[in-house]
Design an enzyme around this catalytic site. Sequence first.
Site, PDB file in Angstrom:
ATOM      1  N   ASN A  45       0.840  -1.198   0.000  1.00 24.10           N
ATOM      2  CA  ASN A  45       0.000   0.000   0.000  1.00 24.10           C
ATOM      3  C   ASN A  45       0.876   1.248   0.000  1.00 24.10           C
ATOM      4  O   ASN A  45       1.961   1.280   0.587  1.00 24.10           O
ATOM      5  CB  ASN A  45      -1.016   0.011   1.149  1.00 24.10           C
ATOM      6  CG  ASN A  45      -0.465  -0.324   2.511  1.00 24.10           C
ATOM      7  OD1 ASN A  45       0.581  -0.952   2.637  1.00 24.10           O
ATOM      8  ND2 ASN A  45      -1.169   0.087   3.532  1.00 24.10           N
ATOM      9  N   ILE A  46       0.389   2.256  -0.710  1.00 24.99           N
ATOM     10  CA  ILE A  46       1.128   3.508  -0.885  1.00 24.99           C
ATOM     11  C   ILE A  46       0.171   4.649  -0.550  1.00 24.99           C
ATOM     12  O   ILE A  46      -0.792   4.885  -1.285  1.00 24.99           O
ATOM     13  CB  ILE A  46       1.657   3.632  -2.333  1.00 24.99           C
ATOM     14  CG1 ILE A  46       2.532   2.423  -2.685  1.00 24.99           C
ATOM     15  CG2 ILE A  46       2.431   4.933  -2.507  1.00 24.99           C
ATOM     16  CD1 ILE A  46       2.861   2.278  -4.167  1.00 24.99           C
ATOM     17  N   GLU A  47       0.441   5.306   0.583  1.00 26.26           N
ATOM     18  CA  GLU A  47      -0.492   6.339   1.058  1.00 26.26           C
ATOM     19  C   GLU A  47      -0.107   7.721   0.543  1.00 26.26           C
ATOM     20  O   GLU A  47       0.934   7.910  -0.097  1.00 26.26           O
ATOM     21  CB  GLU A  47      -0.530   6.293   2.592  1.00 26.26           C
ATOM     22  CG  GLU A  47      -1.025   4.937   3.086  1.00 26.26           C
ATOM     23  CD  GLU A  47      -1.220   4.841   4.580  1.00 26.26           C
ATOM     24  OE1 GLU A  47      -0.672   5.674   5.330  1.00 26.26           O
ATOM     25  OE2 GLU A  47      -1.937   3.897   4.993  1.00 26.26           O
ATOM     26  N   CYS A  56      -4.095   0.658  -2.397  1.00 25.63           N
ATOM     27  CA  CYS A  56      -3.938  -0.548  -1.576  1.00 25.63           C
ATOM     28  C   CYS A  56      -2.911  -1.501  -2.191  1.00 25.63           C
ATOM     29  O   CYS A  56      -2.646  -1.462  -3.400  1.00 25.63           O
ATOM     30  CB  CYS A  56      -5.261  -1.295  -1.462  1.00 25.63           C
ATOM     31  SG  CYS A  56      -6.503  -0.446  -0.497  1.00 25.63           S
ATOM     32  N   GLU A  58      -3.132  -4.722  -2.814  1.00 28.64           N
ATOM     33  CA  GLU A  58      -3.674  -5.627  -3.837  1.00 28.64           C
ATOM     34  C   GLU A  58      -3.727  -4.922  -5.187  1.00 28.64           C
ATOM     35  O   GLU A  58      -3.362  -5.485  -6.222  1.00 28.64           O
ATOM     36  CB  GLU A  58      -5.102  -6.065  -3.475  1.00 28.64           C
ATOM     37  CG  GLU A  58      -5.232  -6.790  -2.150  1.00 28.64           C
ATOM     38  CD  GLU A  58      -5.509  -5.861  -0.991  1.00 28.64           C
ATOM     39  OE1 GLU A  58      -4.852  -4.813  -0.875  1.00 28.64           O
ATOM     40  OE2 GLU A  58      -6.385  -6.191  -0.183  1.00 28.64           O
ATOM     41  N   CYS A  89     -10.254  -4.622   1.140  1.00 25.52           N
ATOM     42  CA  CYS A  89     -11.297  -3.588   1.107  1.00 25.52           C
ATOM     43  C   CYS A  89     -12.210  -3.803  -0.100  1.00 25.52           C
ATOM     44  O   CYS A  89     -11.897  -4.568  -1.027  1.00 25.52           O
ATOM     45  CB  CYS A  89     -10.679  -2.195   1.082  1.00 25.52           C
ATOM     46  SG  CYS A  89     -10.107  -1.676  -0.547  1.00 25.52           S
ATOM     47  N   CYS A  92     -10.708  -3.069  -3.636  1.00 24.97           N
ATOM     48  CA  CYS A  92      -9.814  -4.135  -4.138  1.00 24.97           C
ATOM     49  C   CYS A  92     -10.609  -5.361  -4.554  1.00 24.97           C
ATOM     50  O   CYS A  92     -10.260  -6.030  -5.535  1.00 24.97           O
ATOM     51  CB  CYS A  92      -8.777  -4.488  -3.076  1.00 24.97           C
ATOM     52  SG  CYS A  92      -7.558  -3.168  -2.863  1.00 24.97           S
TER      53      CYS A  92
HETATM   54  N1  THU Z   1      -5.275  -1.330   2.723  1.00 23.61           N
HETATM   55  C1  THU Z   1      -4.747  -2.169   1.765  1.00 23.61           C
HETATM   56  O1  THU Z   1      -3.617  -1.981   1.306  1.00 23.61           O
HETATM   57  N2  THU Z   1      -5.519  -3.206   1.346  1.00 23.61           N
HETATM   58  C2  THU Z   1      -6.776  -3.475   1.818  1.00 23.61           C
HETATM   59  O2  THU Z   1      -7.482  -4.291   1.249  1.00 23.61           O
HETATM   60  C3  THU Z   1      -7.235  -2.795   3.030  1.00 23.61           C
HETATM   61  C4  THU Z   1      -6.605  -1.475   3.271  1.00 23.61           C
HETATM   62  C5  THU Z   1      -4.448  -0.205   3.192  1.00 23.61           C
HETATM   63  C6  THU Z   1      -4.938   1.135   2.745  1.00 23.61           C
HETATM   64  C7  THU Z   1      -4.325   2.024   3.800  1.00 23.61           C
HETATM   65  O3  THU Z   1      -2.985   2.342   3.417  1.00 23.61           O
HETATM   66  C8  THU Z   1      -4.249   1.161   5.053  1.00 23.61           C
HETATM   67  O4  THU Z   1      -4.419  -0.178   4.599  1.00 23.61           O
HETATM   68  C9  THU Z   1      -5.313   1.468   6.080  1.00 23.61           C
HETATM   69  O5  THU Z   1      -6.564   1.500   5.511  1.00 23.61           O
END
Ligand code: THU
Length: 134
Positions: A45-47, A56, A58, A89, A92
């Site tokens: 994941n890259i915020e 996310c 995935e 989520c 995804c």
């Molecule tokens: N996140 C994912 O990378 N995949 C998911 O299916 C659930 C959420 C990440 C997004 C965000 O960076 C962190 O988890 C918290 O929501």
Amino acid sequence: MNDKQTSELIEQATNMLDRAYVPYSKFPVGAALATKEGKIYSGCNIENASFGLTNCAERTAIFKAVSEGESSFDYLVVTGDTDGPISPCGACRQVMAEFFSPGMKVLLTNRKGLKKEITVEELLPGAFQSKDMV
Ligand code: THU
């Protein structure tokens, strides 16, 4: 998918936890996607300070693979620092439904090694698809 291939995917997904860019949530997620030819695409994941732009793990893995011309997928592993197997989520799940067959298996796991194998269809029953646009 044999045990050796699954272990390799779990290892690559777990390695991705250290690549996650998560200064806001501090919640790393890792994914590793196998193509039918046996190639692996991993992702984290890259915020972003503009939270809604976060990608996310995935979707990072899927988009990396699709952008390299892949269209035939075999298995996806997702992992995180969760108590139980991580839960993907909704966004995804919808992206999985776009690129994966309904019966394709996805392994949800965590650092402790808890595992739950589930199909794409089970993750998002009734996903919106191109056939729904006619
Ligand atoms: N996140 C994912 O990378 N995949 C998911 O299916 C659930 C959420 C990440 C997004 C965000 O960076 C962190 O988890 C918290 O929501």
